[in-house]
Design a protein around this motif. Sequence first.
Motif, PDB file in Angstrom:
ATOM      1  N   ILE A  32      -6.569   0.805  -2.461  1.00  0.00           N
ATOM      2  CA  ILE A  32      -5.748   0.667  -1.518  1.00  0.00           C
ATOM      3  C   ILE A  32      -6.542  -0.135  -0.598  1.00  0.00           C
ATOM      4  O   ILE A  32      -7.340   1.434   0.300  1.00  0.00           O
ATOM      5  CB  ILE A  32      -4.939   1.868  -1.067  1.00  0.00           C
ATOM      6  CG1 ILE A  32      -3.705   1.844  -2.704  1.00  0.00           C
ATOM      7  CG2 ILE A  32      -3.380   1.605  -0.250  1.00  0.00           C
ATOM      8  CD1 ILE A  32      -4.334   2.914  -3.402  1.00  0.00           C
ATOM      9  N   ALA A  66      -4.150  -2.404   5.833  1.00  0.00           N
ATOM     10  CA  ALA A  66      -2.661  -2.492   5.780  1.00  0.00           C
ATOM     11  C   ALA A  66      -3.132  -2.220   7.650  1.00  0.00           C
ATOM     12  O   ALA A  66      -1.231  -2.317   7.621  1.00  0.00           O
ATOM     13  CB  ALA A  66      -2.432  -1.409   4.959  1.00  0.00           C
ATOM     14  N   ALA A 124       0.914  -1.031   0.117  1.00  0.00           N
ATOM     15  CA  ALA A 124      -0.514  -0.245  -0.101  1.00  0.00           C
ATOM     16  C   ALA A 124       1.062   0.896   0.024  1.00  0.00           C
ATOM     17  O   ALA A 124       0.477   2.465  -0.920  1.00  0.00           O
ATOM     18  CB  ALA A 124      -0.867   0.073   1.390  1.00  0.00           C
TER      19      ALA A 124
END
Lengths: 393, 65
Positions: free
Chosen positions: A304, A309, A51
Amino acid sequence: MTVNGLPLARPEGRPLDPPPELAEIRARAPISPMTYPDGHEGWLVTGYAQARAVLADNRFSARYELAHLPYGDFGRLPPAPAGDISAIDPPEHTRYRRLLAGAFTVRRMALLAERAEEITVGLLDAMAGQGPPADLVTALAQPLPGLMICELLGVPAAEREGFQRHAAAGILDADVTPEDAYRAWAALSEHIGALVPIKRAAPTEDLISDLTAGDLTDEEITGLGVFLLGAGLDTTGSVLARGVFALLTHPEQFALLRADPGLVEGAVEELLRYLSIGPCGLRTALEDVEVDGVLIRAGQTVTISQPAANRDPARFPDPDALDVRRDAAGHLTFTHGIHQCLGQHLARLELRVALRGLIARFPTLRLAVEPGDVPMRDEYANVYGLYRLPVAW
Amino acid sequence: MKVIVDEERCVGGGQCVAAAPDVFDQRDDDGVVVLLDPAPPHERAAAVREAAMLCPAAAIVVVDT
């Protein structure tokens, strides 16, 4: 294995955890092919390192009109409205960003600390006077960022109540139709637009006055003002509301902060990591780009997932645990790359001051309803919020 | 250690100032990085590396000397 649209459903009974499929997808392939609802064959990034790599790479564009959307059936987006610098690329982006960045430096934000504290004390006094119980969203989480932005932009004190009313009405929720929200934003835009010539004629110590000193038109300054409002109101307020909810449903973490307010600074980073702010960021490849061994073709959209993440065990050990003592620096809630949040130090200031103030003033703060009865605002998915946070003390 | 900053890449995020205020500052007009100490002492190495890691625009390079 191809993913079919961005998973959005949170696990039953764990309203602050990301959709469980994201962890499975990340374990399989941190950059996975994904079929978008409109049929586009693009990508989903769930790994932290991947990411960061995409977000830092200017061969990916942030322009809305290039992106395919990973959920819903909204069709394609129009280009960013004037002043929305989060969805334009260099060199245009660089010019605007530099004009604004001076107003959001670490030093300038530190100068606002005293004002943030005064505003917070006033709001907490009013809350104490009305309760218990009280709704933390309307008592603190919504008005604090709104008043700070008024301060920063230079909205005169006499006009702030009306400004705040429109700002609250512009946040889309169950009681607000898209038409009402649009009208509220039009009113805010008109309000800022009316301030610009006044500040140009008689500058005061604020951002709008500073911007009139350059070669921007009144329309450009109005657009930037509206963008800053949009970026700074519901975002910080939602993190504050959800952050307090997270702490009150992890009482041992709340107790740590009460025992040592020095932990608040780290707790704010951890809450930002733990909560994220919305489901994703979007980028579209302007040319073929290889990321972590995966070839992303020109024209493909990359979604993303910050929630994934920020919970990548390769970066944050035991990622699903809320731990105010952890080092959460480097989380992607403010994103990464050239579009990283301009107002991040303002957001940190507001969150720190609000948490310190709350803990000192209401050390026995608790939820006034069962956690399952706190209404989560997940469906207007740009920013995750709370409709209400009933608290008692 | 030696620190190099790239003013062209810098987007004024201020992460470096928050991480190592004795080594980095920001210009008042456009927020661009100002390097206060291009050769920080050894005991500041961790903070300076953190600043480089956090920099959203990869505008900070740390060279071991």
